[in-house]
Design an enzyme around this catalytic site. Structure first.
Site: not given
Length: 355
Positions: A24, A160, A162, A190, A218, A243, A267, A295, A320, A322
């Site tokens: 997204r 981290k 993406k 991730d 991840e 995750d 999370k 989160s 994590d 942030d």
């Protein structure tokens, strides 16, 4: 002390800049905030973010679940019976983990305010302030490289990254970031379910061969593909973290029993709140599997609750936290604060927000 009122309200919070993953693209977050009031006037606060692509909950469904079945099982109960109330929340309806998390957080906040102690102390104390990683949003390699070096200049040494929507581009992204930061930062990848199992193994083996020093990967495969996670883990040397595959203590038990992962990412929005998040961390600890606290893109209300849990559980070793750093403005005063990459918690009661 009786719970006398439960109120919810919607809030939209803009981000300082766009946040992009393989799932997204986000420019603002929508949250449901909750207040649980006790008969003596003390109230607890909580929050849940809408994340369709992960939990399947909308803003409307979160509010409906709180105002409907969850409210029914907590109203007029006594906050001293917190364990029973939290059990009621879990069993009040199927799914709706973000709605349950908001209520769970508010109940913990009210309980700790009633007894006058910070949440982390109620959860078991703690002596080490977490140091958060920082996320590099998915983009073109050059842009991600520039973002990475800027974060390095700001004092972050764990990035981290993406990835997950294009195999060749993903490799270029990682190569560019490693070239840019050198050996000055740890890289966590991730993929947000963006690869299939064979593709994941191919990419990770290449990264290992090129010595790009990836700390962990991840959720490389689809959330439902537990066998895929196991396949990847058993065919690479880099640690594999679950995750989106992990929502409940049962998921943790199943992943551990299958030997499908090296690490688990907890999370609150997935677990349904602090109570079940602690159960996941405990389950993992019994098997020698360390955990990350993470989160979604959330407000500081719910991330502060996650930080209190992280501070108090010694099997949560990766952080994590942030998400609030992406917000254009803080919606509330108090709670968790940042000293560079270090997360600082308030010594005030509950979550530590200023009423």
């Amino acid at each position: 002390m009786e719970i006398t009122e439960v109120h919810t309200n919607k809030k939209t919070i803009p981000l300082g800049k766009v946040f992009k993953t393989s799932l997204r693209e986000v420019t603002e977050i929508e949250v449901i905030n909750i207040e649980i009031q006790l008969e003596n006037g003390v109230f607890g606060i909580g929050s849940a973010a809408s994340t369709w692509q992960i939990t399947g909950e909308s803003l409307a469904s979160i509010q409906a679940a709180i105002e409907g079945p969850i409210k029914q099982v907590i109203l007029h109960h006594h906050i001293e019976e917190l364990e029973d109330i939290l059990t009621n929340v879990v069993t009040s309806c199927a799914g709706n983990t973000s709605a349950k998390a908001a209520v769970d957080i508010a109940l913990h906040d009210a309980y700790c305010k009633y007894y006058g102690l910070p949440l982390y102390q109620y959860l078991g104390g703690g002596s080490v302030c977490p140091e958060t990683d920082i996320t590099i949003s998915i983009d073109e390699p050059e842009v991600m490289g520039q973002d990475a070096i800027e974060r390095l200049r700001q004092g972050y040494n764990t990035l981290k990254i993406k990835v997950g929507n294009d195999e060749r581009l993903d490799i270029s992204r990682i190569e560019k970031i490693r070239e840019t930061v050198g050996d000055k930062a740890a890289l966590r990848l991730d993929a947000n379910q963006g690869w299939d199992r064979k593709q994941a193994v191919k990419i990770i083996r290449y990264l290992e061969k090129e010595n790009l020093m990836v700390e962990l990967v991840e959720q490389p495969v689809a959330a439902h593909d537990f066998e895929g996670l196991k396949y990847v883990r058993h065919n690479v040397d880099t640690p594999i973290m679950a995750d989106e595959s992990l929502f409940s203590p049962f998921d943790a038990f199943r992943l551990i029993k299958m030997e499908a992962v090296d690490l688990l990412n907890i999370k609150l929005m997935k677990s349904g709140g602090i109570r079940q998040a602690r159960q996941i961390a405990d389950t993992a600890q019994s098997a020698g599997i360390e955990c990350m606290i993470g989160s979604m893109m959330e407000s500081s209300l719910s991330v502060t609750a996650a930080a209190h849990l992280a501070f108090s559980h010694n099997n949560i070793t990766h952080f994590d936290l942030d998400a609030p750093l992406w917000l254009k403005q803080e919606p509330v005063e108090g709670g968790m604060q940042y000293d560079g990459k270090t997360v600082i918690l308030s010594e005030g009661p509950g979550l530590g927000f200023i009423n």
